[in-house]
Design a protein around this motif. Sequence first.
Motif, short mmCIF file in Angstrom:
data_model
loop_
_atom_site.label_atom_id
_atom_site.label_comp_id
_atom_site.label_asym_id
_atom_site.label_seq_id
_atom_site.Cartn_x
_atom_site.Cartn_y
_atom_site.Cartn_z
N ARG A 174 26.87 15.68 52.07
CA ARG A 174 27.54 14.96 52.83
C ARG A 174 26.89 14.58 54.22
NH1 ARG A 174 31.81 18.26 51.21
NH2 ARG A 174 31.65 19.39 53.23
N ASN A 175 26.02 15.28 54.43
CA ASN A 175 25.26 15.34 55.81
C ASN A 175 23.96 14.62 55.68
OD1 ASN A 175 27.34 16.26 57.86
ND2 ASN A 175 27.26 18.06 56.60
N GLY A 176 23.68 14.22 54.49
CA GLY A 176 22.44 13.51 54.08
C GLY A 176 21.11 14.34 53.64
N PHE A 177 21.58 15.68 53.31
CA PHE A 177 20.43 16.57 52.73
C PHE A 177 20.69 16.66 51.38
CE2 PHE A 177 21.03 17.29 57.21
CZ PHE A 177 19.73 17.45 57.68
N GLU A 178 19.44 17.04 50.81
CA GLU A 178 19.32 17.31 49.28
C GLU A 178 18.27 18.32 48.96
OE1 GLU A 178 20.61 16.62 45.42
OE2 GLU A 178 21.16 15.47 47.29
N LEU A 179 18.71 19.42 48.30
CA LEU A 179 17.97 20.63 47.95
C LEU A 179 16.76 20.14 47.01
CD1 LEU A 179 20.55 23.37 47.23
CD2 LEU A 179 19.59 22.76 49.56
N GLU A 218 29.87 39.13 42.02
CA GLU A 218 29.83 38.42 40.68
C GLU A 218 30.93 37.81 40.22
OE1 GLU A 218 27.07 38.56 39.20
OE2 GLU A 218 25.90 40.23 40.37
N SER A 219 31.80 37.38 41.14
CA SER A 219 33.01 36.71 40.79
C SER A 219 32.91 35.36 40.67
CB SER A 219 34.30 36.85 41.74
OG SER A 219 33.95 36.22 42.78
N ARG A 220 34.01 34.47 39.94
CA ARG A 220 33.78 33.18 39.83
C ARG A 220 33.67 32.49 40.92
NH1 ARG A 220 37.51 32.22 34.06
NH2 ARG A 220 36.11 33.72 32.78
N ASP A 221 34.29 32.97 41.97
CA ASP A 221 34.54 32.21 43.25
C ASP A 221 33.22 31.72 43.78
OD1 ASP A 221 37.15 32.50 43.20
OD2 ASP A 221 37.47 34.10 44.39
N ARG A 222 32.03 32.80 43.55
CA ARG A 222 31.00 32.53 44.15
C ARG A 222 30.32 31.03 43.60
NH1 ARG A 222 25.62 36.29 43.28
NH2 ARG A 222 24.21 35.24 44.49
N GLY A 223 30.39 30.96 42.48
CA GLY A 223 30.01 29.45 41.98
C GLY A 223 30.65 28.45 42.56
N GLN A 224 31.95 28.27 42.68
CA GLN A 224 32.53 27.35 43.21
C GLN A 224 32.12 27.06 44.82
OE1 GLN A 224 34.59 24.80 41.74
NE2 GLN A 224 34.25 24.13 44.03
N ALA A 225 32.03 28.34 45.44
CA ALA A 225 31.48 28.40 46.92
C ALA A 225 30.22 27.63 46.82
CB ALA A 225 31.46 29.74 47.31
N MET A 226 29.34 27.84 45.89
CA MET A 226 28.01 27.37 46.11
C MET A 226 27.95 25.86 45.91
SD MET A 226 25.25 30.04 44.74
CE MET A 226 25.96 30.34 43.07
N VAL A 227 29.08 25.56 45.05
CA VAL A 227 29.04 23.90 44.63
C VAL A 227 29.79 23.39 46.05
CG1 VAL A 227 30.55 22.36 43.39
CG2 VAL A 227 29.61 24.28 42.28
N ASP A 228 30.62 23.91 46.59
CA ASP A 228 31.03 23.39 47.86
C ASP A 228 29.89 23.22 48.98
OD1 ASP A 228 33.64 22.95 46.62
OD2 ASP A 228 34.17 25.10 47.75
N LEU A 229 29.06 24.50 49.11
CA LEU A 229 28.02 24.38 49.98
C LEU A 229 26.90 23.15 49.62
CD1 LEU A 229 26.62 25.50 52.39
CD2 LEU A 229 25.64 27.22 51.10
N ILE A 230 26.79 23.07 48.48
CA ILE A 230 25.96 21.84 48.00
C ILE A 230 26.56 20.49 48.62
CG2 ILE A 230 24.76 20.44 46.07
CD1 ILE A 230 24.49 23.28 44.78
N ASP A 231 27.64 20.47 48.27
CA ASP A 231 28.44 19.06 48.63
C ASP A 231 28.42 18.92 50.23
OD1 ASP A 231 28.92 18.68 46.04
OD2 ASP A 231 31.15 19.34 46.23
#
Length: 226
Positions: free
Chosen positions: A99-104, A82-95
Motif C-alpha cells: 500500500r505504501n509503494g514497496f514490494e519485497l 506457530e499459530s495460524r495467526d502468524r500467517g495472517q499477520a504476515m499477509v497483512d504486513l505484506i499488504d
Amino acid sequence: MSLLKLIGVLLDYPRDELWQHGEELLDATNDPALSRGWRAQLRAFVQDLLALDPLEAQDRWLATFDRGRAMSLLIFEHIHGESRDRGQAMVDLIDAYRRNGFELDAKELPDYLPLLLEYLAQRPQAEARDWLHHIGHIAGMLAARAGERELPHALLFEILVEAGDGKVNLDVMRQRASEEVRDDTVAAMDQLWEEEAVRFGTDAPSQDCDPPHRSPARPVNREVQP
C-alpha cells in the motif's frame, strides 16, 4: 543513512558488502537523535564489527540469531509462535508494504526485523515511532536476552526501545531473561531438532505423524525497493 537503516544493517546477516561501506556506517553513528554516550557505544560496535574477518562475523551472527527461537529476528515468531495467526499477520504486513509503494524483492519473511527497519526508515517519523512502540516489548526482551548472554547487540535493541517511546521496563525483562532456560545450547538444539519415532496401532497418538516444528530458514539476501 538513517538511524533505523543503520540498526537494520547491523542486525542483518553480515554480508561482504558491509565492509565496503564501513565509513558510511561509522558516519551514521553520529545521529543527533542519540545521546553522546550512545553515539560512542554505537561507533564502538561498528568498529568492532568491521575489525572482524567476514567469516568470523557471519559465524557469530549464526550463533547469535540462528540457534533457538529466543533471539529470533522474526517479530511474529515472538507474538504468534506457530499459530495460524502468524500467517495472517504476515499477509497483512505484506499488504501494508505494498500500500505504501514497496514490494519485497527477496525470499525473506516480511516480519524479519532488519527488513522492517529498512521499510520504516523510509516512512514518516510518526509512523515509524508508532511501529516501534508496538514492538517495543519484543525489542526489550531481545535486549534483555542479549544482555544476559553478554552480546553487544543489546545496545541495538535498547536503541529501538528508546526510539519507540522508551517506556518498556527493561529491568523487569532482564530479570525474566535471567530466569529463562537458554535454547541455544547443544542439548536444547538436539531436543528441538529431534524427530519422534512414528508408532503404529490404535494407541498411536495422531501428532506422531505431524512434521517436527523447527525454526524457519532465514535467507540472507534481500532488498526493498520503492
